[in-house]
Design a protein around this motif. Structure first.
Motif, PDB file in Angstrom:
ATOM      1  N   LEU A  82      67.443  41.858  28.227  1.00  0.00           N
ATOM      2  CA  LEU A  82      66.363  41.344  29.218  1.00  0.00           C
ATOM      3  C   LEU A  82      64.847  41.419  28.451  1.00  0.00           C
ATOM      4  O   LEU A  82      64.014  40.331  28.250  1.00  0.00           O
ATOM      5  N   TYR A  83      64.761  42.299  27.745  1.00  0.00           N
ATOM      6  CA  TYR A  83      63.353  42.418  27.018  1.00  0.00           C
ATOM      7  C   TYR A  83      63.081  41.804  25.884  1.00  0.00           C
ATOM      8  O   TYR A  83      62.247  41.019  25.436  1.00  0.00           O
ATOM      9  N   ALA A  84      64.240  41.381  25.029  1.00  0.00           N
ATOM     10  CA  ALA A  84      64.367  40.487  23.874  1.00  0.00           C
ATOM     11  C   ALA A  84      63.893  39.026  24.439  1.00  0.00           C
ATOM     12  O   ALA A  84      63.275  38.453  23.841  1.00  0.00           O
ATOM     13  N   ALA A  85      64.498  38.738  25.831  1.00  0.00           N
ATOM     14  CA  ALA A  85      64.281  37.499  26.431  1.00  0.00           C
ATOM     15  C   ALA A  85      62.812  37.205  26.736  1.00  0.00           C
ATOM     16  O   ALA A  85      62.318  36.473  26.371  1.00  0.00           O
ATOM     17  N   LEU A  86      62.246  38.228  27.482  1.00  0.00           N
ATOM     18  CA  LEU A  86      60.894  38.404  27.744  1.00  0.00           C
ATOM     19  C   LEU A  86      60.078  37.975  26.473  1.00  0.00           C
ATOM     20  O   LEU A  86      58.983  37.351  26.792  1.00  0.00           O
ATOM     21  N   HIS A  87      60.368  38.766  25.548  1.00  0.00           N
ATOM     22  CA  HIS A  87      59.379  38.769  24.532  1.00  0.00           C
ATOM     23  C   HIS A  87      59.600  37.327  23.791  1.00  0.00           C
ATOM     24  O   HIS A  87      58.655  36.647  23.301  1.00  0.00           O
ATOM     25  N   ALA A  88      60.694  36.736  23.801  1.00  0.00           N
ATOM     26  CA  ALA A  88      60.978  35.361  23.038  1.00  0.00           C
ATOM     27  C   ALA A  88      60.164  34.237  24.041  1.00  0.00           C
ATOM     28  O   ALA A  88      59.732  33.352  23.412  1.00  0.00           O
ATOM     29  N   VAL A  89      59.855  34.491  25.355  1.00  0.00           N
ATOM     30  CA  VAL A  89      59.211  33.608  25.980  1.00  0.00           C
ATOM     31  C   VAL A  89      57.849  33.778  26.319  1.00  0.00           C
ATOM     32  O   VAL A  89      56.913  33.095  27.061  1.00  0.00           O
ATOM     33  N   GLY A  90      57.444  34.753  25.628  1.00  0.00           N
ATOM     34  CA  GLY A  90      55.799  35.277  25.641  1.00  0.00           C
ATOM     35  C   GLY A  90      55.420  36.015  26.787  1.00  0.00           C
ATOM     36  O   GLY A  90      54.261  36.171  27.180  1.00  0.00           O
ATOM     37  N   LEU A  91      56.423  36.856  27.489  1.00  0.00           N
ATOM     38  CA  LEU A  91      56.197  37.628  28.598  1.00  0.00           C
ATOM     39  C   LEU A  91      56.047  39.173  28.233  1.00  0.00           C
ATOM     40  O   LEU A  91      55.888  39.905  29.272  1.00  0.00           O
ATOM     41  N   ALA A  92      56.306  39.451  27.155  1.00  0.00           N
ATOM     42  CA  ALA A  92      56.279  40.858  26.807  1.00  0.00           C
ATOM     43  C   ALA A  92      55.979  41.054  25.388  1.00  0.00           C
ATOM     44  O   ALA A  92      56.006  39.889  24.504  1.00  0.00           O
ATOM     45  N   SER A  93      55.239  42.076  24.868  1.00  0.00           N
ATOM     46  CA  SER A  93      54.522  42.505  23.648  1.00  0.00           C
ATOM     47  C   SER A  93      55.586  42.798  22.677  1.00  0.00           C
ATOM     48  O   SER A  93      55.183  42.614  21.562  1.00  0.00           O
ATOM     49  N   GLN A  94      56.798  43.145  22.981  1.00  0.00           N
ATOM     50  CA  GLN A  94      57.854  43.467  21.840  1.00  0.00           C
ATOM     51  C   GLN A  94      59.226  43.268  22.595  1.00  0.00           C
ATOM     52  O   GLN A  94      59.423  43.281  23.820  1.00  0.00           O
ATOM     53  N   PRO A  95      60.171  42.902  21.459  1.00  0.00           N
ATOM     54  CA  PRO A  95      61.549  42.746  22.263  1.00  0.00           C
ATOM     55  C   PRO A  95      62.289  43.922  22.602  1.00  0.00           C
ATOM     56  O   PRO A  95      63.652  43.729  22.906  1.00  0.00           O
ATOM     57  N   THR A  96      61.649  45.196  22.349  1.00  0.00           N
ATOM     58  CA  THR A  96      62.649  46.273  22.666  1.00  0.00           C
ATOM     59  C   THR A  96      61.899  47.221  23.607  1.00  0.00           C
ATOM     60  O   THR A  96      60.542  47.139  23.625  1.00  0.00           O
ATOM     61  N   ALA A  97      62.666  48.000  24.328  1.00  0.00           N
ATOM     62  CA  ALA A  97      62.055  49.100  25.155  1.00  0.00           C
ATOM     63  C   ALA A  97      63.037  50.186  25.085  1.00  0.00           C
ATOM     64  O   ALA A  97      64.344  50.302  25.813  1.00  0.00           O
ATOM     65  N   THR A  98      62.401  51.169  24.688  1.00  0.00           N
ATOM     66  CA  THR A  98      63.346  52.570  24.383  1.00  0.00           C
ATOM     67  C   THR A  98      62.782  53.448  25.287  1.00  0.00           C
ATOM     68  O   THR A  98      63.664  54.471  25.809  1.00  0.00           O
ATOM     69  N   HIS A  99      61.502  53.882  25.454  1.00  0.00           N
ATOM     70  CA  HIS A  99      60.808  55.153  26.074  1.00  0.00           C
ATOM     71  C   HIS A  99      59.623  54.667  26.720  1.00  0.00           C
ATOM     72  O   HIS A  99      58.930  53.818  26.374  1.00  0.00           O
TER      73      HIS A  99
END
Length: 234
Positions: A82-99
């Motif tokens: 999910l976060y990789a996709a959000l980052h790919a389309v410009g909706l998240a600052s980075q492609p990973t979410a760990t903690h």
């Protein structure tokens, strides 16, 4: 109540005895790979800015994902997609979410779920879903001024969300059916902007490992939601 105040209240909820017992048991027993970590072990509030134009609605926190980290879709395989996709389309600052505190920021987007506690076997009961519903109702009411699009991840979220949306937007009867890539535009009951509701297969390991859902498919739905949110938003 502000969204921040709502999030703090969510994290203190103990309304469902079965879910309270399960989330706390998981936090004590832990998975071997995370034995040295302190689990969150509480209800998981939504994540994202209070003026979000897009909302993503899932199912419930994962036992060793958000129930461990305290943030939706953080620290598990579903979040990896999910976060990789959000980052790919410009909706998240980075492609990973760990903690918590990993620097992740969402742009114009908020992630939430109709059930705030990790359920056994990822299957909350209808009673647990309905008991948790007021939290989602208040959350969407606070997002109401800016919310223009919703992406629903999976059929459970779809069934749980539509009755909640009906308070502010007119959901037709019979209710629209869930499907990947479907879009339904709901007129606002107060004459304001409509809400575009999109269906997307859940980013579960079962769906992503079998190829039923690919990263490109997730990105396509998110791109459509971003367009529906309007020019310059997020």
């Amino acid at each position: 109540m502000t969204l921040a105040e709502l999030d703090r209240a969510v994290a203190d909820c103990r309304a469902c005895p079965r879910l309270v017992a399960w989330r706390e048991e998981v936090a004590q027993v832990k998975r071997a790979a995370f034995r040295d970590q302190e689990y969150w072990g509480r209800p998981v509030p939504g994540f994202g800015p209070p003026d979000a134009a897009i909302a993503l609605v899932g199912l419930a926190p994962a036992a060793h994902g958000a129930n461990r980290t305290g943030r939706m879709f953080t620290g598990d395989r579903s979040g990896d997609v999910l976060y990789a996709a959000l980052h790919a389309v410009g909706l998240a600052s980075q492609p990973t979410a760990t903690h918590l505190g990993d620097g992740l920021e969402l742009f114009g987007t908020r992630i939430t779920a109709p059930v705030k506690c990790a359920p056994p076997a990822n299957k909350p009961t209808p009673t647990e879903r309905d008991t948790c519903r007021p939290w989602l109702e208040r959350e969407l009411a606070l997002l109401r001024p800016t919310l223009r699009a919703v992406v629903v991840l999976g059929a459970f979220g779809w069934q749980a969300l539509l009755p909640v949306l009906n308070a502010a937007w007119a959901v037709p009867t019979p209710r629209p059916r869930f499907g990947h890539g479907v879009r339904h535009d709901l007129p606002a009951r107060d004459g304001g902007p409509p809400l575009a509701v999109f269906g997307c297969y859940h980013v579960s390991q079962q769906n992503t490992f079998t190829g039923r859902l690919t990263p490109a498919m997730v990105e396509d739905v998110l791109t459509a939601a971003k367009a529906a949110a309007g020019p310059g938003r997020p």
